[in-house]
Design a protein around this motif. Structure first.
Motif, PDB file in Angstrom:
ATOM      1  N   ILE A  43      -0.377  41.000 -12.190  1.00 59.03           N
ATOM      2  CA  ILE A  43      -1.771  41.451 -12.065  1.00 59.03           C
ATOM      3  C   ILE A  43      -2.044  42.565 -13.079  1.00 59.03           C
ATOM      4  N   LYS A  44      -1.093  43.471 -13.225  1.00 62.67           N
ATOM      5  CA  LYS A  44      -1.229  44.538 -14.217  1.00 62.67           C
ATOM      6  C   LYS A  44      -1.330  43.951 -15.625  1.00 62.67           C
ATOM      7  N   LYS A  45      -0.524  42.960 -15.894  1.00 63.52           N
ATOM      8  CA  LYS A  45      -0.523  42.301 -17.199  1.00 63.52           C
ATOM      9  C   LYS A  45      -1.888  41.653 -17.482  1.00 63.52           C
ATOM     10  N   CYS A  46      -2.456  41.019 -16.461  1.00 64.81           N
ATOM     11  CA  CYS A  46      -3.772  40.396 -16.608  1.00 64.81           C
ATOM     12  C   CYS A  46      -4.841  41.445 -16.872  1.00 64.81           C
ATOM     13  N   GLN A  54       1.582  52.294  -7.784  1.00 62.74           N
ATOM     14  CA  GLN A  54       2.914  52.711  -8.248  1.00 62.74           C
ATOM     15  C   GLN A  54       3.160  52.269  -9.692  1.00 62.74           C
ATOM     16  N   LYS A  55       2.505  51.176 -10.082  1.00 62.09           N
ATOM     17  CA  LYS A  55       2.683  50.630 -11.423  1.00 62.09           C
ATOM     18  C   LYS A  55       1.611  51.129 -12.396  1.00 62.09           C
ATOM     19  N   GLY A  56       0.817  52.108 -11.947  1.00 64.16           N
ATOM     20  CA  GLY A  56      -0.166  52.712 -12.828  1.00 64.16           C
ATOM     21  C   GLY A  56      -1.479  51.970 -12.946  1.00 64.16           C
ATOM     22  N   VAL A  57      -1.759  51.069 -12.007  1.00 63.42           N
ATOM     23  CA  VAL A  57      -3.008  50.304 -12.038  1.00 63.42           C
ATOM     24  C   VAL A  57      -4.048  50.999 -11.156  1.00 63.42           C
ATOM     25  N   ASP A  58      -5.246  51.167 -11.684  1.00 67.05           N
ATOM     26  CA  ASP A  58      -6.345  51.744 -10.905  1.00 67.05           C
ATOM     27  C   ASP A  58      -6.877  50.657  -9.970  1.00 67.05           C
ATOM     28  N   VAL A  59      -6.902  50.929  -8.673  1.00 63.38           N
ATOM     29  CA  VAL A  59      -7.235  49.890  -7.695  1.00 63.38           C
ATOM     30  C   VAL A  59      -8.121  50.460  -6.604  1.00 63.38           C
ATOM     31  N   ARG A  60      -8.961  49.594  -6.044  1.00 62.60           N
ATOM     32  CA  ARG A  60      -9.786  49.947  -4.900  1.00 62.60           C
ATOM     33  C   ARG A  60      -9.661  48.855  -3.847  1.00 62.60           C
ATOM     34  N   VAL A  61      -9.600  49.262  -2.580  1.00 67.36           N
ATOM     35  CA  VAL A  61      -9.613  48.309  -1.466  1.00 67.36           C
ATOM     36  C   VAL A  61     -10.988  48.368  -0.826  1.00 67.36           C
ATOM     37  N   ARG A 104     -18.946  47.094 -10.318  1.00 68.25           N
ATOM     38  CA  ARG A 104     -18.827  48.298 -11.157  1.00 68.25           C
ATOM     39  C   ARG A 104     -17.363  48.707 -11.302  1.00 68.25           C
ATOM     40  N   HIS A 105     -16.602  48.638 -10.221  1.00 67.83           N
ATOM     41  CA  HIS A 105     -15.165  48.941 -10.300  1.00 67.83           C
ATOM     42  C   HIS A 105     -14.485  48.036 -11.326  1.00 67.83           C
ATOM     43  N   MET A 106     -14.769  46.733 -11.257  1.00 75.26           N
ATOM     44  CA  MET A 106     -14.112  45.789 -12.163  1.00 75.26           C
ATOM     45  C   MET A 106     -14.538  46.006 -13.602  1.00 75.26           C
ATOM     46  N   GLU A 107     -15.801  46.335 -13.805  1.00 75.99           N
ATOM     47  CA  GLU A 107     -16.268  46.621 -15.162  1.00 75.99           C
ATOM     48  C   GLU A 107     -15.571  47.839 -15.756  1.00 75.99           C
ATOM     49  N   LYS A 108     -15.124  48.746 -14.890  1.00 70.11           N
ATOM     50  CA  LYS A 108     -14.380  49.929 -15.338  1.00 70.11           C
ATOM     51  C   LYS A 108     -12.881  49.662 -15.455  1.00 70.11           C
ATOM     52  N   GLY A 109     -12.474  48.410 -15.229  1.00 70.02           N
ATOM     53  CA  GLY A 109     -11.067  48.047 -15.376  1.00 70.02           C
ATOM     54  C   GLY A 109     -10.236  48.198 -14.121  1.00 70.02           C
ATOM     55  N   ARG A 110     -10.882  48.495 -13.007  1.00 73.06           N
ATOM     56  CA  ARG A 110     -10.143  48.618 -11.744  1.00 73.06           C
ATOM     57  C   ARG A 110      -9.960  47.256 -11.099  1.00 73.06           C
ATOM     58  N   VAL A 111      -8.818  47.088 -10.449  1.00 74.15           N
ATOM     59  CA  VAL A 111      -8.582  45.895  -9.636  1.00 74.15           C
ATOM     60  C   VAL A 111      -9.186  46.156  -8.254  1.00 74.15           C
ATOM     61  N   ASN A 142       2.821  32.458 -13.277  1.00 75.56           N
ATOM     62  CA  ASN A 142       1.829  31.384 -13.321  1.00 75.56           C
ATOM     63  C   ASN A 142       0.410  31.937 -13.347  1.00 75.56           C
ATOM     64  N   ILE A 143       0.203  33.087 -12.713  1.00 77.61           N
ATOM     65  CA  ILE A 143      -1.131  33.704 -12.719  1.00 77.61           C
ATOM     66  C   ILE A 143      -1.560  33.985 -14.156  1.00 77.61           C
ATOM     67  N   TYR A 144      -0.682  34.601 -14.916  1.00 75.48           N
ATOM     68  CA  TYR A 144      -0.989  34.940 -16.309  1.00 75.48           C
ATOM     69  C   TYR A 144      -1.122  33.677 -17.156  1.00 75.48           C
ATOM     70  N   ARG A 145      -0.240  32.713 -16.911  1.00 76.86           N
ATOM     71  CA  ARG A 145      -0.296  31.468 -17.690  1.00 76.86           C
ATOM     72  C   ARG A 145      -1.637  30.769 -17.507  1.00 76.86           C
ATOM     73  N   VAL A 146      -2.123  30.764 -16.274  1.00 75.17           N
ATOM     74  CA  VAL A 146      -3.403  30.103 -15.994  1.00 75.17           C
ATOM     75  C   VAL A 146      -4.540  30.793 -16.736  1.00 75.17           C
ATOM     76  N   ILE A 147      -4.596  32.128 -16.681  1.00 73.06           N
ATOM     77  CA  ILE A 147      -5.725  32.805 -17.338  1.00 73.06           C
ATOM     78  C   ILE A 147      -5.646  32.689 -18.861  1.00 73.06           C
ATOM     79  N   MET A 148      -4.444  32.403 -19.377  1.00 70.80           N
ATOM     80  CA  MET A 148      -4.307  32.218 -20.816  1.00 70.80           C
ATOM     81  C   MET A 148      -4.525  30.772 -21.233  1.00 70.80           C
ATOM     82  N   GLY A 149      -4.859  29.917 -20.249  1.00 75.82           N
ATOM     83  CA  GLY A 149      -5.247  28.544 -20.580  1.00 75.82           C
ATOM     84  C   GLY A 149      -4.187  27.478 -20.410  1.00 75.82           C
TER      85      GLY A 149
END
Length: 240
Positions: free
Chosen positions: A38-41, A94-101, A121-128, A222-229
């Motif tokens: 998810i961080k990679k994506c 813990q992995k340095g990703v900005d996230v909101r629940v 708005r959170h997603m536009e700012k790069g938050r998961v 597989n998550i990353y592979r899918v978004i990369m086509g």
């Protein structure tokens, strides 16, 4: 370097997948690997929303059966999803990703209430953004919640990460002649009663023309592979 095929995704993760081989509870090794991807994506510029199931703790009517009133059993399932959301959020942080629940049932001391504009708005700012408590209503699955949130946030695609690697003509665990589809239409899924999502979720994705890609979470990459086509799993979409 190849560009992501999707700008904004809704990732649906089944609760059972988070339990690993134990099938119950939380496997933090599995969650860690999922969060790495998810961080990679996110670092690739993809806006990520996540809906999590709760089946590793409680599956509403399936676990409640005729021993509980259906609405209360479903509410327990919603609380189970909140546990999983917090676990994923903590691991991402813990992995340095900005996230909101955000949760469909208000629990302000531990999560934001779901507000569509705020989530976008959170997603536009790069938050998961991790969405909990399903739709907030009984009688609806978290698959339906995933499609609803995807429609609300204008997601390009729904990624359905489960314990099976695609859509089959029959249950491959019971029928060795079952055929895996690379692509199938919403109409065929409904007509053949295939176990992609429940019929409400499938109809909602069809009505809103949101493609669904189902694949196995056993390899989180597989998550990353899918978004990369890459052609992974099965895509459910309109007939061309």
């Amino acid at each position: 370097m190849p560009e992501p095929q999707y700008k904004r995704i809704l990732l649906k993760i089944s609760g059972e997948a988070l339990a690993g081989d134990a099938s119950r509870g939380l496997d933090f090794d599995v969650i860690g690997r999922v969060c790495d991807v998810i961080k990679k994506c996110s670092e690739a510029g993809v806006q990520v929303g996540i809906v999590v199931g709760g089946g590793n703790f409680w599956r509403g009517v399936k676990d409640g059966g005729d021993r509980m009133e259906r609405t209360r059993a479903d509410h327990m399932g919603m609380l189970a999803t909140a546990i999983n959301c917090l676990a994923i959020a903590d691991m991402l942080e813990q992995k340095g990703v900005d996230v909101r629940v955000q949760t469909a049932i208000e629990m302000r001391s531990i999560a934001e209430p779901y507000i569509r504009s705020k989530a976008i708005r959170h997603m536009e700012k790069g938050r998961v953004v991790v969405f909990g408590c399903g739709t907030g209503n009984p009688f609806f699955s978290t698959d339906t919640a995933a499609v609803l949130r995807a429609a609300e946030i204008d997601a390009d695609v729904i990624l359905l990460a489960k314990n099976i690697d695609g859509v089959y003509s029959a249950d491959p665990n019971k029928d060795p002649t079952a055929v895996k589809y690379d692509s199938i239409t919403y109409d065929d899924v409904l007509a053949q009663h295939l176990q992609v999502m429940d019929s409400t979720a499938t109809s909602l994705s069809m009505d809103n023309k949101i493609p669904v890609i189902l694949f196995a979470l056993k390899d989180p990459e597989n998550i990353y592979r899918v978004i990369m086509g890459e052609k992974i799993g099965t895509i459910v979409k309109e007939e061309k």
